[in-house]
Scaffold this active site. Sequence first.
Site, PDB file in Angstrom:
ATOM      1  N   PRO A 138       0.919  -1.341   0.145  1.00  0.00           N
ATOM      2  CA  PRO A 138      -0.083  -0.029   0.108  1.00  0.00           C
ATOM      3  C   PRO A 138       0.816   1.352   0.048  1.00  0.00           C
ATOM      4  CG  PRO A 138      -0.170  -1.183   1.970  1.00  0.00           C
ATOM      5  CD  PRO A 138       0.566  -1.929   1.260  1.00  0.00           C
TER       6      PRO A 138
ATOM      7  N   GLU B 193       2.149  -7.360   8.661  1.00  0.00           N
ATOM      8  CA  GLU B 193       2.214  -5.738   8.754  1.00  0.00           C
ATOM      9  C   GLU B 193       3.215  -5.205   7.767  1.00  0.00           C
ATOM     10  OE1 GLU B 193       0.138  -4.046  10.809  1.00  0.00           O
ATOM     11  OE2 GLU B 193      -0.542  -6.069  10.947  1.00  0.00           O
TER      12      GLU B 193
ATOM     13  N   ARG C 236      -3.822  -7.865 -20.582  1.00  0.00           N
ATOM     14  CA  ARG C 236      -4.824  -7.465 -21.485  1.00  0.00           C
ATOM     15  C   ARG C 236      -4.165  -6.408 -22.399  1.00  0.00           C
ATOM     16  NH1 ARG C 236      -8.331  -3.689 -20.833  1.00  0.00           N
ATOM     17  NH2 ARG C 236      -9.947  -4.565 -21.482  1.00  0.00           N
TER      18      ARG C 236
ATOM     19  N   ASP D  59     -11.525   1.663 -23.946  1.00  0.00           N
ATOM     20  CA  ASP D  59     -11.489   1.333 -22.449  1.00  0.00           C
ATOM     21  C   ASP D  59     -11.460   2.858 -21.765  1.00  0.00           C
ATOM     22  OD1 ASP D  59     -11.814  -1.175 -23.038  1.00  0.00           O
ATOM     23  OD2 ASP D  59      -9.944  -1.519 -22.101  1.00  0.00           O
TER      24      ASP D  59
HETATM   25 CL1  6GU Z   1      -0.338  -3.691  -3.211  1.00  0.00          CL
HETATM   26  N1  6GU Z   1      -1.090  -4.594  -0.609  1.00  0.00           N
HETATM   27  C1  6GU Z   1      -1.720  -4.492   0.406  1.00  0.00           C
HETATM   28  N2  6GU Z   1      -1.441  -5.272   1.383  1.00  0.00           N
HETATM   29  N3  6GU Z   1      -2.808  -3.482   0.300  1.00  0.00           N
HETATM   30  C2  6GU Z   1      -2.933  -2.651  -0.523  1.00  0.00           C
HETATM   31  C3  6GU Z   1      -2.319  -2.608  -1.856  1.00  0.00           C
HETATM   32  C4  6GU Z   1      -1.098  -3.533  -1.727  1.00  0.00           C
HETATM   33  N4  6GU Z   1      -2.829  -1.836  -2.562  1.00  0.00           N
HETATM   34  C5  6GU Z   1      -3.600  -1.121  -2.134  1.00  0.00           C
HETATM   35  N5  6GU Z   1      -3.891  -1.689  -0.680  1.00  0.00           N
END
Ligand code: 6GU
Length: 246
Positions: A88, A115, A153, A168
């Site tokens: 994230p 974590e 794709r 798209d």
């Molecule tokens: Cl790539 N991993 C995780 N654990 N949570 C996320 C993510 C990735 N992208 C958005 N939330």
Amino acid sequence: MRFDILTLFPDLFSPFLRESILGRAVKSGLVDIRLTDIRSFAHGPHNVTDDRPYGGGNGMVMKPGPVYRALQSIDRPHRDSLVILLTPQGKPLEQSMAWELARRDQLILICGRYEGMDERIRTSDVDLELSIGDYVLSGGELAAMVVIDAVSRLVPGVLGGERSNLDDSFEDGLLEYPHYTRPRIFNGKEVPAVLLSGDHEKIRLWRRTESLKRTLERRPDLFKKARLKEEDKAILAKLKKKADSS
Ligand code: 6GU
């Protein structure tokens, strides 16, 4: 194009790799997807892959050793392979990035769990960190599937002749126009008459207008990067005027 997925949960991927467009691409050999179970590179009788964080605190951290050895085990026959960590904290995935990734011969995707990952993997063995949006998933597996779907794709031949990715949403930076198919009346709602007119130029203009209208209403932020033609700007000016006067 080849994808290598490093994960503690390889079983999560099987139906995704088997079905639909991707399944067909795998079968035809256009994409080659290989799974590597990080746990099989763990040491000790219990194959432990996580540990408590130095400095204390909640949660567990992925040990660097198993991930490192899993990564070393991947053969990289292509010069332009890229190691991607799904996290994230990564750069948000966008369509432009999907196109860039589709030019590579091999993507190696590392799925984090717990974590997080020991920082030393991130800093010495990863070329790119990617996120799929501002929310928290329990692991990188779903994000890896999103990356594989969005990228494969775009690989020539994967979509086949039956459709193209060029219309798209996001390809020109706008949201897509609304789609209709039979029946002509569904639950009392009619298909817009213009789509039955057979007038291709009128249909094209209607669709473009709907695209611009949707983007204006739902995602005005997209106009900052959208590629607008003179015609688009004229339509947009009219739409804005109409919105102001109502
Ligand atoms: Cl790539 N991993 C995780 N654990 N949570 C996320 C993510 C990735 N992208 C958005 N939330």
